[in-house]
Scaffold this active site. Structure first.
Site, PDB file in Angstrom:
ATOM      1  N   TYR A 209       0.829  -1.213   0.000  1.00 39.87           N
ATOM      2  CA  TYR A 209       0.000   0.000   0.000  1.00 39.87           C
ATOM      3  C   TYR A 209       0.862   1.262   0.000  1.00 39.87           C
ATOM      4  O   TYR A 209       0.541   2.239  -0.686  1.00 39.87           O
ATOM      5  CB  TYR A 209      -0.949  -0.004   1.199  1.00 39.87           C
ATOM      6  CG  TYR A 209      -1.913  -1.172   1.192  1.00 39.87           C
ATOM      7  CD1 TYR A 209      -2.490  -1.610  -0.001  1.00 39.87           C
ATOM      8  CD2 TYR A 209      -2.238  -1.858   2.351  1.00 39.87           C
ATOM      9  CE1 TYR A 209      -3.362  -2.693  -0.022  1.00 39.87           C
ATOM     10  CE2 TYR A 209      -3.110  -2.944   2.337  1.00 39.87           C
ATOM     11  CZ  TYR A 209      -3.663  -3.352   1.150  1.00 39.87           C
ATOM     12  OH  TYR A 209      -4.517  -4.426   1.121  1.00 39.87           O
TER      13      TYR A 209
HETATM   14  C1  LIG Z   1      -0.827  -8.265   0.840  1.00 37.63           C
HETATM   15  C2  LIG Z   1      -0.801  -9.251  -0.306  1.00 37.63           C
HETATM   16  C3  LIG Z   1      -2.163  -9.284  -0.976  1.00 37.63           C
HETATM   17  C4  LIG Z   1       0.254  -8.798  -1.326  1.00 37.63           C
HETATM   18  O1  LIG Z   1       0.335  -9.771  -2.373  1.00 37.63           O
HETATM   19  P1  LIG Z   1       1.748 -10.142  -3.031  1.00 37.63           P
HETATM   20  O2  LIG Z   1       1.476 -10.754  -4.354  1.00 37.63           O
HETATM   21  O3  LIG Z   1       2.559 -10.927  -2.062  1.00 37.63           O
HETATM   22  O4  LIG Z   1       2.339  -8.676  -3.086  1.00 37.63           O
HETATM   23  P2  LIG Z   1       3.133  -7.788  -4.135  1.00 37.63           P
HETATM   24  O5  LIG Z   1       2.385  -7.717  -5.351  1.00 37.63           O
HETATM   25  O6  LIG Z   1       3.393  -6.492  -3.466  1.00 37.63           O
HETATM   26  O7  LIG Z   1       4.457  -8.532  -4.238  1.00 37.63           O
HETATM   27  C5  LIG Z   1       5.250  -8.776  -3.079  1.00 37.63           C
HETATM   28  C6  LIG Z   1       6.712  -8.537  -3.324  1.00 37.63           C
HETATM   29  O8  LIG Z   1       7.053  -8.851  -4.636  1.00 37.63           O
HETATM   30  C7  LIG Z   1       7.786  -7.763  -5.201  1.00 37.63           C
HETATM   31  N1  LIG Z   1       7.408  -7.663  -6.609  1.00 37.63           N
HETATM   32  C8  LIG Z   1       6.338  -7.014  -7.096  1.00 37.63           C
HETATM   33  N2  LIG Z   1       6.326  -7.114  -8.439  1.00 37.63           N
HETATM   34  C9  LIG Z   1       7.395  -7.880  -8.778  1.00 37.63           C
HETATM   35  C10 LIG Z   1       7.894  -8.336  -9.992  1.00 37.63           C
HETATM   36  N3  LIG Z   1       7.306  -8.057 -11.165  1.00 37.63           N
HETATM   37  N4  LIG Z   1       9.005  -9.080  -9.953  1.00 37.63           N
HETATM   38  C11 LIG Z   1       9.599  -9.377  -8.776  1.00 37.63           C
HETATM   39  N5  LIG Z   1       9.159  -8.967  -7.590  1.00 37.63           N
HETATM   40  C12 LIG Z   1       8.073  -8.213  -7.598  1.00 37.63           C
HETATM   41  C13 LIG Z   1       7.384  -6.559  -4.453  1.00 37.63           C
HETATM   42  O9  LIG Z   1       8.420  -5.573  -4.409  1.00 37.63           O
HETATM   43  C14 LIG Z   1       7.083  -7.093  -3.102  1.00 37.63           C
HETATM   44  O10 LIG Z   1       8.228  -7.109  -2.288  1.00 37.63           O
HETATM   45  P3  LIG Z   1       8.067  -6.906  -0.718  1.00 37.63           P
HETATM   46  O11 LIG Z   1       6.885  -7.705  -0.253  1.00 37.63           O
HETATM   47  O12 LIG Z   1       9.353  -7.428  -0.180  1.00 37.63           O
HETATM   48  O13 LIG Z   1       7.872  -5.443  -0.490  1.00 37.63           O
HETATM   49  C15 LIG Z   1      -0.407 -10.667   0.173  1.00 37.63           C
HETATM   50  O14 LIG Z   1       0.886 -10.624   0.715  1.00 37.63           O
HETATM   51  C16 LIG Z   1      -1.377 -11.241   1.181  1.00 37.63           C
HETATM   52  O15 LIG Z   1      -2.361 -11.845   0.800  1.00 37.63           O
HETATM   53  N6  LIG Z   1      -1.058 -11.075   2.477  1.00 37.63           N
HETATM   54  C17 LIG Z   1      -1.846 -11.641   3.550  1.00 37.63           C
HETATM   55  C18 LIG Z   1      -3.230 -11.108   3.571  1.00 37.63           C
HETATM   56  C19 LIG Z   1      -3.272  -9.601   3.728  1.00 37.63           C
HETATM   57  O16 LIG Z   1      -2.600  -9.043   4.583  1.00 37.63           O
HETATM   58  N7  LIG Z   1      -4.099  -8.980   2.896  1.00 37.63           N
HETATM   59  C20 LIG Z   1      -4.325  -7.582   2.968  1.00 37.63           C
HETATM   60  C21 LIG Z   1      -5.321  -7.347   4.065  1.00 37.63           C
HETATM   61  S1  LIG Z   1      -5.736  -5.649   4.165  1.00 37.63           S
END
Ligand SMILES: CC(C)(COP(=O)(O)OP(=O)(O)OC[C@H]1O[C@@H](n2cnc3c(N)ncnc32)[C@H](O)[C@@H]1OP(=O)(O)O)[C@@H](O)C(=O)NCCC(=O)NCCS
Length: 203
Positions: free
Chosen positions: A162
């Site tokens: 976020y």
């Molecule tokens: C929050 C959530 C939805 C994020 O999904 P995600 O796919 O893991 O997240 P991102 O798209 O940000 O990617 C995560 C990481 O990949 C990296 N990334 C993004 N795009 C990328 C790409 N093209 N290539 C390589 N890495 C990449 C990001 O920098 C990020 O790094 P960081 O987490 O160390 O900061 C997920 O982690 C989740 O479900 N968490 C638990 C539930 C939750 O908290 N939901 C939100 C409730 S409000």
């Protein structure tokens, strides 16, 4: 003959497909959030009810086997909705305090209600792609969401996502009725700015 594997992809979920995939979606949710499986039952009817709200949009991420590994949805927020009333109560209570923001934040907004990626699929940009796809189709001036405060721990993945996407504090340490955990309400004007990563979602 076995079917050729399809490509992992982001899809828009209409109401029918959302309902068809509700079991999978809630499975992603309880696994990602680390909630007990008993949470799933009460969520089913709530999520289905949400899908009939004005402005509702949902997106999913399907893996090569067509399994849902990420899901997000939201709708236009407004008076009378539980979340709106809870956040307005919080904003009014803070009125006049340093750093307090105006209740005007609660106009013309899309509420990002749920966003979850299965732990095995996290860390490759799927969450950001889902967020961007929802923001693109939100047709509102801003997007708001609530997420658990991280307390003394380091900000987790949701927070990093976020912040990276430009969400700012609207309300911190907010207590929603019936939940002892403090939440942050975050928001930002739409559209989202381009990402530093190549995102999976067409911009
Ligand atoms: C929050 C959530 C939805 C994020 O999904 P995600 O796919 O893991 O997240 P991102 O798209 O940000 O990617 C995560 C990481 O990949 C990296 N990334 C993004 N795009 C990328 C790409 N093209 N290539 C390589 N890495 C990449 C990001 O920098 C990020 O790094 P960081 O987490 O160390 O900061 C997920 O982690 C989740 O479900 N968490 C638990 C539930 C939750 O908290 N939901 C939100 C409730 S409000």
């Amino acid at each position: 003959m076995t079917a050729a594997p399809s490509r992992a992809r982001l899809v828009g979920l209409g109401r029918g497909e959302f309902a068809d995939r509700l079991g999978e979606a809630i499975d992603v949710y309880v696994t990602a959030m680390g909630y007990p499986r008993s949470t799933a039952r009460q969520r089913r009817s709530l999520w289905l009810e949400h899908s009939y709200r004005p402005g509702w949009r949902s997106v999913g991420w399907l893996d090569e086997q067509d399994r849902l590994t990420g899901v997000g949805y939201g709708y236009w927020g407004g008076p009378g909705q539980w979340w709106f009333e809870e956040v307005r109560r919080g904003l009014r209570a803070r009125r006049g305090e340093p750093g307090a923001v105006s209740v005007d934040w609660l106009t013309d907004y899309f509420e990002l209600t749920e966003l979850h990626v299965h732990p095995q699929a996290q860390g490759s940009g799927i969450g950001e792609s889902l967020l961007r796809a929802l923001a693109r189709d939100a047709t509102r001036a801003r997007m708001l969401l609530s997420t658990p405060e991280y307390g003394r721990a380091a900000p987790g993945r949701a927070w990093r996502l976020y912040r990276r996407a430009g969400f700012v504090d609207v309300l911190r340490e907010h207590l929603f009725t019936g939940d002892p955990r403090p939440f942050a309400v975050l928001g930002r004007e739409l559209p989202l700015l381009p990402t530093r990563h190549p995102t999976h979602a067409p911009e």
